[in-house]
Motif scaffolding. Structure first.
Motif, PDB file in Angstrom:
ATOM      1  N   GLY A 235      37.337 -27.658  28.360  1.00 49.39           N
ATOM      2  CA  GLY A 235      37.667 -26.255  28.626  1.00 49.39           C
ATOM      3  C   GLY A 235      36.536 -25.313  28.227  1.00 49.39           C
ATOM      4  N   GLN A 236      35.926 -25.574  27.103  1.00 47.50           N
ATOM      5  CA  GLN A 236      34.800 -24.752  26.664  1.00 47.50           C
ATOM      6  C   GLN A 236      33.610 -24.904  27.598  1.00 47.50           C
ATOM      7  OE1 GLN A 236      34.584 -26.314  22.681  1.00 47.50           O
ATOM      8  NE2 GLN A 236      35.374 -24.397  21.821  1.00 47.50           N
ATOM      9  N   LEU A 237      33.352 -26.124  28.039  1.00 44.23           N
ATOM     10  CA  LEU A 237      32.246 -26.347  28.977  1.00 44.23           C
ATOM     11  C   LEU A 237      32.500 -25.600  30.283  1.00 44.23           C
ATOM     12  CD1 LEU A 237      31.666 -30.135  28.357  1.00 44.23           C
ATOM     13  CD2 LEU A 237      29.977 -28.321  27.974  1.00 44.23           C
ATOM     14  N   LYS A 238      33.722 -25.651  30.776  1.00 43.81           N
ATOM     15  CA  LYS A 238      34.040 -24.998  32.052  1.00 43.81           C
ATOM     16  C   LYS A 238      33.962 -23.481  31.946  1.00 43.81           C
ATOM     17  CE  LYS A 238      35.281 -24.608  36.276  1.00 43.81           C
ATOM     18  NZ  LYS A 238      34.240 -24.786  37.291  1.00 43.81           N
ATOM     19  N   ILE A 239      34.515 -22.923  30.894  1.00 39.45           N
ATOM     20  CA  ILE A 239      34.515 -21.460  30.785  1.00 39.45           C
ATOM     21  C   ILE A 239      33.102 -20.941  30.526  1.00 39.45           C
ATOM     22  CG2 ILE A 239      35.034 -21.140  28.327  1.00 39.45           C
ATOM     23  CD1 ILE A 239      36.697 -19.242  31.202  1.00 39.45           C
ATOM     24  N   ALA A 240      32.286 -21.699  29.791  1.00 40.33           N
ATOM     25  CA  ALA A 240      30.887 -21.306  29.604  1.00 40.33           C
ATOM     26  C   ALA A 240      30.164 -21.346  30.944  1.00 40.33           C
ATOM     27  CB  ALA A 240      30.203 -22.234  28.602  1.00 40.33           C
ATOM     28  N   GLN A 241      30.421 -22.382  31.740  1.00 44.21           N
ATOM     29  CA  GLN A 241      29.803 -22.488  33.066  1.00 44.21           C
ATOM     30  C   GLN A 241      30.214 -21.317  33.944  1.00 44.21           C
ATOM     31  OE1 GLN A 241      31.551 -23.361  36.187  1.00 44.21           O
ATOM     32  NE2 GLN A 241      29.614 -23.099  37.235  1.00 44.21           N
ATOM     33  N   GLU A 242      31.471 -20.920  33.891  1.00 41.84           N
ATOM     34  CA  GLU A 242      31.942 -19.800  34.713  1.00 41.84           C
ATOM     35  C   GLU A 242      31.292 -18.485  34.289  1.00 41.84           C
ATOM     36  OE1 GLU A 242      33.581 -19.939  37.443  1.00 41.84           O
ATOM     37  OE2 GLU A 242      34.153 -22.036  37.316  1.00 41.84           O
ATOM     38  N   ALA A 243      31.153 -18.279  32.989  1.00 44.65           N
ATOM     39  CA  ALA A 243      30.500 -17.056  32.509  1.00 44.65           C
ATOM     40  C   ALA A 243      29.043 -17.013  32.963  1.00 44.65           C
ATOM     41  CB  ALA A 243      30.588 -16.974  30.983  1.00 44.65           C
ATOM     42  N   ILE A 244      28.373 -18.149  32.864  1.00 47.75           N
ATOM     43  CA  ILE A 244      26.978 -18.230  33.316  1.00 47.75           C
ATOM     44  C   ILE A 244      26.914 -18.006  34.829  1.00 47.75           C
ATOM     45  CG2 ILE A 244      25.007 -19.793  33.614  1.00 47.75           C
ATOM     46  CD1 ILE A 244      25.910 -21.061  30.886  1.00 47.75           C
TER      47      ILE A 244
END
Length: 113
Positions: free
Chosen positions: A65-74
């Motif tokens: 979840g952290q990897l995905k949300i960081a990717q979305e923010a980027i």
């Protein structure tokens, strides 16, 4: 930090793979099949960065979840710059509000880590 850098470069490539042809004249009269092949060629290199980014992040203790949300923010950050500089669209308050919501989601997933 390595995860963020790889995800950033990955998202730059993916943004171009998905949206480069939307600029007036960028794709010209090329058939859709050629546009798809060009985009797939760009996306190959995006995957070569995204997959290691996620493995490195997971090995460092990031949750999926952290990897995905960081990717979305980027991705939203990269797309915002791309939208204004390459596609020539104006930045509107709605874009900033949406970005703020995504950044809040990032904060929620990383709180307490």
């Amino acid at each position: 930090m390595q995860t963020i850098v790889l995800l950033t470069f990955s998202n730059i490539l993916m943004t171009f793979a998905w949206y480069w042809h939307l600029k007036a004249g960028a794709a010209g009269a090329k058939p859709m099949f050629i546009i798809i092949l060009i985009s797939w060629g760009i996306a190959f290199f995006e995957y070569a960065l995204a997959v290691p980014a996620n493995r490195i992040g997971a090995a460092a203790g990031w949750t999926p979840g952290q990897l995905k949300i960081a990717q979305e923010a980027i991705a939203l950050t990269i797309f915002g710059v791309f939208m204004v500089t390459y596609l020539g669209e104006p930045l509107h308050w709605r874009h900033l509000a949406a970005f703020g919501c995504i950044m809040a989601a990032v904060g929620f997933l990383f709180v307490g880590r």
